[in-house]
Design an enzyme around this catalytic site. Sequence first.
Site, PDB file in Angstrom:
ATOM      1  N   HIS A   1       0.840  -1.203   0.000  1.00 66.76           N
ATOM      2  CA  HIS A   1       0.000   0.000   0.000  1.00 66.76           C
ATOM      3  C   HIS A   1       0.875   1.254   0.000  1.00 66.76           C
ATOM      4  CE1 HIS A   1      -3.109  -2.570   2.316  1.00 66.76           C
ATOM      5  NE2 HIS A   1      -3.606  -2.396   1.094  1.00 66.76           N
ATOM      6  N   LYS A  16     -17.898  -5.397   7.832  1.00 66.48           N
ATOM      7  CA  LYS A  16     -16.612  -6.070   7.911  1.00 66.48           C
ATOM      8  C   LYS A  16     -15.971  -5.808   9.269  1.00 66.48           C
ATOM      9  CE  LYS A  16     -12.794  -6.792   4.685  1.00 66.48           C
ATOM     10  NZ  LYS A  16     -12.065  -6.192   3.566  1.00 66.48           N
ATOM     11  N   ARG A  29      -1.753  -6.370  -7.978  1.00 67.17           N
ATOM     12  CA  ARG A  29      -0.722  -7.369  -7.691  1.00 67.17           C
ATOM     13  C   ARG A  29      -0.723  -8.484  -8.717  1.00 67.17           C
ATOM     14  NH1 ARG A  29      -3.045  -8.423  -1.849  1.00 67.17           N
ATOM     15  NH2 ARG A  29      -4.814  -8.411  -3.232  1.00 67.17           N
ATOM     16  N   SER A  63      -3.147  -7.400   3.353  1.00 62.68           N
ATOM     17  CA  SER A  63      -3.394  -7.172   4.781  1.00 62.68           C
ATOM     18  C   SER A  63      -3.797  -8.471   5.473  1.00 62.68           C
ATOM     19  CB  SER A  63      -4.491  -6.126   4.967  1.00 62.68           C
ATOM     20  OG  SER A  63      -4.074  -4.873   4.487  1.00 62.68           O
TER      21      SER A  63
END
Length: 164
Positions: free
Chosen positions: A17, A41, A90, A128
């Site tokens: 990030h 979440k 990614r 993460s």
Amino acid sequence: MNTAICPGSFDPITNGHLDIINRSAKVFDEVVVGVLINPEKKGLFNVDERVELIKKVVKNIPNVRVESFSGLLIDFMKKKHIKVIVKGLRAVSDFEYEFQMSVMNKKLDPDIETVFMMSSAMNSFLSSSSVKQVAMFGGCIKGLVPEEIIPDIIEKINGMYKNY
């Protein structure tokens, strides 16, 4: 002013990030790190903690600011007069999801543009979720997240799982 937003949950912020944020700060006059509040979440860190962790690691990048938001990204962008979204990619799987989001955002506001930045090779495996998992099982997260927030992550995880 040429302003872009790097949106995400950043739970926690990773070196991947941070790489995208740093690179965006070289391209745009101002970069807003938009920390999403997602009530559905349950994260490791609450939104205020995530904002503070990010502020800690971007404090030396003068054209970066950190703000939280809820609801549609497009609505937040309109309120802040931001026209560009920067997303890091990614892998091909990221592209598929981010492409769909880009098309949806364009439908919601035709003036919005999305810029994709490829992750650097050394960060291409980072997420993460994987950082949290490694930390939960006592693995070394050095090199995965900014050094200055490692103690925060370890402390948070130790606090959550001390009764197990």
